[in-house]
Design an enzyme around this catalytic site. Sequence first.
Site, PDB file in Angstrom:
ATOM      1  N   ASP A  96       0.824  -1.206   0.000  1.00  0.00           N
ATOM      2  CA  ASP A  96       0.000   0.000   0.000  1.00  0.00           C
ATOM      3  C   ASP A  96       0.859   1.257   0.000  1.00  0.00           C
ATOM      4  O   ASP A  96       1.792   1.377   0.798  1.00  0.00           O
ATOM      5  CB  ASP A  96      -0.869  -0.027   1.261  1.00  0.00           C
ATOM      6  CG  ASP A  96      -2.177   0.710   1.105  1.00  0.00           C
ATOM      7  OD1 ASP A  96      -2.380   1.373   0.077  1.00  0.00           O
ATOM      8  OD2 ASP A  96      -3.009   0.618   2.027  1.00  0.00           O
ATOM      9  N   GLY A 100     -10.070  14.677 -10.762  1.00  0.00           N
ATOM     10  CA  GLY A 100     -10.897  13.563 -10.337  1.00  0.00           C
ATOM     11  C   GLY A 100     -10.294  12.193 -10.519  1.00  0.00           C
ATOM     12  O   GLY A 100     -10.932  11.197 -10.197  1.00  0.00           O
ATOM     13  N   ASP A 157     -10.430   3.872  -1.772  1.00  0.00           N
ATOM     14  CA  ASP A 157     -11.048   2.823  -0.964  1.00  0.00           C
ATOM     15  C   ASP A 157     -12.549   2.719  -1.186  1.00  0.00           C
ATOM     16  O   ASP A 157     -13.249   3.725  -1.310  1.00  0.00           O
ATOM     17  CB  ASP A 157     -10.794   3.085   0.520  1.00  0.00           C
ATOM     18  CG  ASP A 157      -9.348   2.868   0.915  1.00  0.00           C
ATOM     19  OD1 ASP A 157      -9.025   3.111   2.079  1.00  0.00           O
ATOM     20  OD2 ASP A 157      -8.546   2.465   0.067  1.00  0.00           O
TER      21      ASP A 157
END
Length: 419
Positions: A171, A214, A235
Site C-alpha cells: 500500500d 478527479g 477505498d
Amino acid sequence: MRTSRTARAIAAGAALCVAVACAPAPGSQIDDAAVAIPGVAATPPMGWNSWNSFGCDIDETTIRAQADALVSSGLAAAGYRYVVVDDCWYSPQRAADGTLTASPQRFPSGMAALGDYLHERGLRFGIYAGASEQTCAQLSGTYPGRTGSAGHEATDARTFASWGVDFVKYDWCSPNSDLADQKQAFVAMRDAIRATGRPMVYSINPNSGVTSNGEVPGARWDWGGVATMTRLTNDISPQWTTDTGSSGYQGVADIIDASADATPRVSAGRWTDLDMLEIGVGTSLTAAQQRSHLALWAMMAAPLVAGNDLTVMDPATAALLRTPGVLAIDQDPGAHPATSTTADGSVRTRELSGGRRAVSLSNRGATATKMSFTPTTSGPVHDAWTGAVVPVGSDGTITVTVAPGDTALFETAPGGSDQ
C-alpha cells in the site's frame, strides 16, 4: 473502527500528483514486463481480507476464526482461499537485524505459525506491508511506529517467503505521490519478491487520493507489468455511491463506473483490483445492490476478496458469495473483462472462453424496469444466478424485469454475438 486509508492520507497532507501535462497518457503502461510475478493468478484471486470489518483491530484469534469460517461456510471450496491479514499486525519497531516481526500482543504465535495454520486448512496466507516509510495506519497515527518497507524490500520479501506468505498487499501511503518515486518503490518490491523464488501474488494500491481532475494514480496508469493486482480506485465504502471528493471513499456504483475504461489492461496475471467486496458489511447496501456488486465485479474479471465478518455471516450472504454461475464468469480463463454496449454501462457484454458470452443488465433507476438483449446464437441462454435456461421471446429477445439496483446476468452458448 474502519476508516479510509485515502482519507487518512489526505488528512496527513498528501501532495497529489496533478501535473497532468508531464504525465503519461491515461492508461499508459508503467513497466514493459508482461507479468509481474510469473506463476500466480492465472484467474482473478479470491479470498478474504480483514480490513473492511476489523480495520486495525486484529489478532491471531480473529484471523484464525475467520479462516475456520471460510472453510465451514463453503466459501473456501468455492474458491475463496487467500486470507489476507491487513494493516496493524506488526511490532511498531523492527528487530535489531532490521526484520519485521509480529506484534507479540496481537500475534503471539508469530506469522509463520499463522501461515502454517492457514496452509493446513487448504488456505493461502496473505499479508499487508507499506511501500513508503510508514504503513497507512502509522501515517494517520492510528498505529505507532515506522515500519514501512521502503529501503527494506529485499529483507521483507525474504521474511515473507520464510513465513510461507502467498500474497503481499503493498500500500502506498505517503505525503509524496510523485510517479517516479511510486514506480521505484513498487518495482523494488516486485523484484524482491521475484528474487525469493516463492510465487506470491503482488497486490498494489498506488492511490493517495483524488487529483484535481478527479483521477487517482491507479486509474490513470497501467501498472500491470509491475503488480499482479492494481487498485483502480480509492477505498471502497459499503454504500452505493459517495461524494468521493470530500470523503476519499468510493461507493460500489462509483467503482463500477470507473472500471469501464480499464478493460485493455487486464489479462492473466495482470488484474485490475476494484477493492474488496462489501457484501455483508453494514446495512447500507440493499440485497439487489449486493447482487450487482458481485455480478459486475465478475463481469470485469476483478479479484473477489470478501470483507465481511465470516463468523456472523447470514445464510443469504454466504449463498450470494458462493453463486456458482457468477463465480464461473469471474474465473473464466479467457480473462476478457466486459465492455459496455450502452452509453450508461447498464448493459455489458463479456467474452468468455469457448465462444461463450456473459451479458449483464443493470438497473440503476429507483423503480423496477424491463430490460432486454438479443442473443444471436441458437444455443441455450442460462441465468447465471439460478442456472436455469431462459426462454427467448417470439421477437428473438430475452426480456426480464430488473429490480432497482439489481443486475440480471446471463451466459450464452457459443456461436454468435449479443446486442
